[in-house]
Design an enzyme around this catalytic site. Sequence first.
Site, mmCIF file in Angstrom:
data_model
loop_
_atom_site.group_PDB
_atom_site.id
_atom_site.type_symbol
_atom_site.label_atom_id
_atom_site.label_comp_id
_atom_site.label_asym_id
_atom_site.label_seq_id
_atom_site.Cartn_x
_atom_site.Cartn_y
_atom_site.Cartn_z
ATOM 1 N N CYS A 124 -6.071 1.764 6.018
ATOM 2 C CA CYS A 124 -6.656 0.474 6.414
ATOM 3 C C CYS A 124 -5.982 0.045 7.724
ATOM 4 C CB CYS A 124 -6.440 -0.563 5.310
ATOM 5 S SG CYS A 124 -4.758 -1.225 5.251
ATOM 6 N N GLU A 167 1.027 3.821 2.024
ATOM 7 C CA GLU A 167 1.615 4.182 3.321
ATOM 8 C C GLU A 167 2.816 3.310 3.661
ATOM 9 O OE1 GLU A 167 -1.575 3.457 2.612
ATOM 10 O OE2 GLU A 167 -2.936 4.269 4.115
ATOM 11 N N HIS A 211 0.850 -1.191 0.000
ATOM 12 C CA HIS A 211 0.000 0.000 0.000
ATOM 13 C C HIS A 211 0.890 1.247 0.000
ATOM 14 C CE1 HIS A 211 -3.977 -1.870 1.689
ATOM 15 N NE2 HIS A 211 -3.490 -2.559 0.689
ATOM 16 N N CYS A 241 -2.152 -0.403 7.528
ATOM 17 C CA CYS A 241 -1.382 0.843 7.426
ATOM 18 C C CYS A 241 -1.488 1.680 8.702
ATOM 19 C CB CYS A 241 -1.830 1.616 6.196
ATOM 20 S SG CYS A 241 -1.384 0.730 4.670
#
Lengths: 153, 153
Positions: free
Chosen positions: A82, A54, A52, A85
């Site tokens: 999420c 992040e 992801h 993260c």
Amino acid sequence: MTDDTAMQYALEEARLAAEDGEVPIGAIILKAGKIIGRGRNTRETSNQSIRHAEINAIEAACTTLKTWRLEDCTLYVTLEPCPMCAGAIIQSRIARVVYGADDPKHGAHVSQVNLFDVPFNHTVHVTSGVLAKDSKALLKKFFTALRKSSHGV
Amino acid sequence: MTDDTAMQYALEEARLAAEDGEVPIGAIILKAGKIIGRGRNTRETSNQSIRHAEINAIEAACTTLKTWRLEDCTLYVTLEPCPMCAGAIIQSRIARVVYGADDPKHGAHVSQVNLFDVPFNHTVHVTSGVLAKDSKALLKKFFTALRKSSHGV
């Protein structure tokens, strides 16, 4: 650098993700007004579930600072983090998170759960809704194009 | 392979972490009875906040299978996953998690929060307490040695 200016850099990362066929989500990390890490969603192109925006930005920032402790840093991300993260942000001791649009399906701040309010040994300050419209517009454009292409239109 | 046998492999990873001066936590991922990914905590040696045992095992398994979807896989880890790792497990569509000892400070199943019960679009089945005594013994030995060395004894 203002929050709006910093979020523009995160949105630029999101645009680069879309160009690669990835869901457009981008992030940057600031320390003392300087960008020390950038990241965009690369899950499909890398075949890695953890990639992801992040996570990629955190990894880049740790590499820049040569430490896993990102104290006094602010992470800007175009979408509500999420749980993975949000957890990575807490693990990294990041001081502040600024995000754009809410993510009703996976969000770990106001949507599905609030991890930043769980009493871990580190507190993260959160600001939401920064340039949320731009983040939503990018996501909408991406998914509209995806639907069209999957229907052969 | 029984859960106990699989956890022995995860404990072996934890022992290797301790040899490197890392908090001893280890993980493996099984698919159809075969180990497709191994991981141990490498946070200090890598200077990367995300480098928990589960993240390293998930990355290895995604590399093995050439996909971010770890469906029909079971992850074994010696300690209750933190929110980052529980989130990564959900993101990876891992079917089942088996862990050893509870982690009262950071655990994301029974301790601080229960992420596996949040209604995301994927359900993870969880078994806990497998060889928990061995996991706890490793951690205790590590922290006892760490305290002694930091006091110069």
